[in-house]
Design an enzyme around this catalytic site. Structure first.
Site, PDB file in Angstrom:
ATOM      1  N   ARG A 146      22.573  16.774  -1.020  1.00 52.44           N
ATOM      2  CA  ARG A 146      22.331  15.533  -0.258  1.00 52.44           C
ATOM      3  C   ARG A 146      22.696  14.884  -0.973  1.00 52.44           C
ATOM      4  O   ARG A 146      22.902  14.893  -1.926  1.00 52.44           O
ATOM      5  CB  ARG A 146      20.124  15.457  -0.315  1.00 52.44           C
ATOM      6  CG  ARG A 146      19.547  16.030   0.444  1.00 52.44           C
ATOM      7  CD  ARG A 146      19.928  15.936   2.101  1.00 52.44           C
ATOM      8  NE  ARG A 146      19.253  14.473   2.141  1.00 52.44           N
ATOM      9  CZ  ARG A 146      18.056  14.578   2.671  1.00 52.44           C
ATOM     10  NH1 ARG A 146      17.529  15.027   3.123  1.00 52.44           N
ATOM     11  NH2 ARG A 146      18.223  12.851   2.709  1.00 52.44           N
ATOM     12  N   HIS A 186      -5.420 -13.597  11.223  1.00 55.12           N
ATOM     13  CA  HIS A 186      -4.090 -12.457  10.835  1.00 55.12           C
ATOM     14  C   HIS A 186      -5.134 -10.645  10.623  1.00 55.12           C
ATOM     15  O   HIS A 186      -5.173 -10.106  10.500  1.00 55.12           O
ATOM     16  CB  HIS A 186      -3.658 -12.600   9.390  1.00 55.12           C
ATOM     17  CG  HIS A 186      -2.645 -13.046   9.294  1.00 55.12           C
ATOM     18  ND1 HIS A 186      -1.729 -13.432  10.266  1.00 55.12           N
ATOM     19  CD2 HIS A 186      -3.147 -14.418   8.438  1.00 55.12           C
ATOM     20  CE1 HIS A 186      -0.910 -15.317   9.774  1.00 55.12           C
ATOM     21  NE2 HIS A 186      -1.695 -15.597   8.642  1.00 55.12           N
ATOM     22  N   ARG A 234       1.227  -9.688   7.658  1.00 61.27           N
ATOM     23  CA  ARG A 234       2.925  -9.468   8.227  1.00 61.27           C
ATOM     24  C   ARG A 234       3.083  -8.360  10.008  1.00 61.27           C
ATOM     25  O   ARG A 234       4.431  -8.445  10.409  1.00 61.27           O
ATOM     26  CB  ARG A 234       4.440  -9.100   7.647  1.00 61.27           C
ATOM     27  CG  ARG A 234       4.445  -9.808   6.560  1.00 61.27           C
ATOM     28  CD  ARG A 234       5.480  -9.336   5.001  1.00 61.27           C
ATOM     29  NE  ARG A 234       6.642  -8.829   5.941  1.00 61.27           N
ATOM     30  CZ  ARG A 234       7.461  -8.121   5.315  1.00 61.27           C
ATOM     31  NH1 ARG A 234       7.409  -8.193   3.672  1.00 61.27           N
ATOM     32  NH2 ARG A 234       9.053  -7.913   5.666  1.00 61.27           N
ATOM     33  N   PRO A 287       0.726  -1.101   0.033  1.00 62.16           N
ATOM     34  CA  PRO A 287       0.069  -0.383  -0.203  1.00 62.16           C
ATOM     35  C   PRO A 287       0.700   0.817   0.126  1.00 62.16           C
ATOM     36  O   PRO A 287       1.502   1.690   0.575  1.00 62.16           O
ATOM     37  CB  PRO A 287      -1.027   0.347   0.759  1.00 62.16           C
ATOM     38  CG  PRO A 287      -0.344  -1.356   1.804  1.00 62.16           C
ATOM     39  CD  PRO A 287       0.800  -1.989   0.367  1.00 62.16           C
ATOM     40  N   GLU A 288       0.407   2.033  -1.139  1.00 61.89           N
ATOM     41  CA  GLU A 288       1.433   3.642  -0.960  1.00 61.89           C
ATOM     42  C   GLU A 288       0.664   4.600  -1.691  1.00 61.89           C
ATOM     43  O   GLU A 288      -0.596   4.112  -2.054  1.00 61.89           O
ATOM     44  CB  GLU A 288       2.582   3.181  -2.400  1.00 61.89           C
ATOM     45  CG  GLU A 288       3.505   2.020  -2.140  1.00 61.89           C
ATOM     46  CD  GLU A 288       4.547   2.078  -3.503  1.00 61.89           C
ATOM     47  OE1 GLU A 288       4.472   3.475  -4.144  1.00 61.89           O
ATOM     48  OE2 GLU A 288       4.894   1.033  -3.361  1.00 61.89           O
TER      49      GLU A 288
END
Length: 291
Positions: free
Chosen positions: A172, A113, A133, A2-3
């Site tokens: 960066r 789960h 998970r 899930p993004e």
DNA sequence: ATTCCAACCTGATAGC
DNA sequence: TGCTATCAGGTTGGAA
């Protein structure tokens, strides 16, 4: 998986099943790493309350209750939030799938789960959250209370611009891919869409962020927004666990150009898509189209 | 201050 | 068949 697009699709489809409904009972599994707020507190804060709104912040869902408390949910890697009317083999383990007769109707039953089970005062569908998970997170914030997880988030990835990226990348030393995955820079981008957006903008994932030009930053920002919006349009990517709250697969997995396509041909140039580790994450790119 | 890396947890799969 | 090693879309906290 899930993004941003999967979380946004989930938000849109689960909102009608939450907002305006009053919770009669909340069932949970045992306290674990998964529950940031202990289950007893969760039940006490949520039972009897009505959901007033459901928003998304990056990959987090934030539900406001009538009391002003906020229920915060992160789906982690394998989290699924869905209606009791959903029917999908993705809601079953492989063993359970294997024992299904062909064409047999999949009826979901809460399993070990299934960490949250919302039962409402009206007779409508129940809502479940399942997460194999347990990388997902659930926490309840008192009215006005903040949390470091939310406070740390950068701007939503859908609002990214070339200038935002250009400013964020200066000085960066890290890779552009790692920077895109950094939720304090941009909230919502994960491994799939970072790779897809970098492909769309013709930039190699391992490039140092500080070396990306202003023009490339504009291309990456455009690529990100395009990929994320298109994925939302198609209902997100169902690659391993993701299903919509209705139990439907998304469609964006069929539009991927690089993610999970190592060894296959680039759609644009025919060269072979490569896979390598960047920022300790499996990363996919076309050596010809991206430089 | 930034970057790296192990840890959280379970299941699927590939190889022997 | 069964065992082991490896790999998964995320995030954190502490070490380097």
């Amino acid at each position: 998986m899930p993004e941003l697009p999967e979380v946004e699709t989930t938000r849109r489809l689960i909102a009608p099943l939450l907002v305006g409904r009053r919770v009669r009972e909340l069932r949970t599994t045992r306290d674990s790493y998964f529950f940031v707020t202990p289950t007893r507190e969760l039940r006490r804060g949520i039972e009897g309350e009505e959901f007033a709104a459901l928003e998304r912040r990056g990959k987090y869902l934030v539900a406001t209750l009538g009391s002003g408390s906020r229920l915060v949910i992160h789906l982690g890697m394998t989290g699924q939030l869905f209606s009791s009317r959903a029917s999908s083999v993705r809601l079953l383990s492989a063993t359970a799938r294997a024992s299904l007769a062909p064409e047999e109707q999949v009826v979901f039953e809460p399993d070990l789960h299934t960490h949250l089970h919302f039962i409402f005062e009206d007779a409508g569908p129940d809502v479940y959250m399942r997460d194999v998970r347990k990388f997902g997170k659930v926490l309840l914030l008192a009215p006005g209370q903040t949390h470091p997880r939310l406070a740390r988030l950068g701007g939503d990835a859908l609002g990214v611009t070339g200038e935002i990226l250009f400013a964020a990348t200066r000085k960066r030393k890290t890779s552009i891919k790692a920077l895109l995955l950094d939720q304090s820079v941009l909230a919502g981008v994960g491994n799939i869409y970072a790779d897809e957006a970098l492909y769309q903008s013709a930039v190699r994932p391992a490039r140092r962020a500080a070396r990306i030009t202003r023009k490339e930053c504009v291309a990456i920002a455009d690529g990100l927004r395009r990929v994320l919006l298109r994925s939302i349009e198609t209902g997100g990517s169902s690659i391993s666990d993701y299903v919509s709250p209705d139990g439907e697969d998304g469609g964006y997995q069929d539009e991927r150009r690089v993610y999970g396509r190592a060894g296959e041909d680039c759609i644009e140039c025919g060269d072979v898509i490569r896979r390598k580790l960047v920022a300790q994450r499996s990363t996919h790119y076309c050596p010809t189209c991206q430089s």
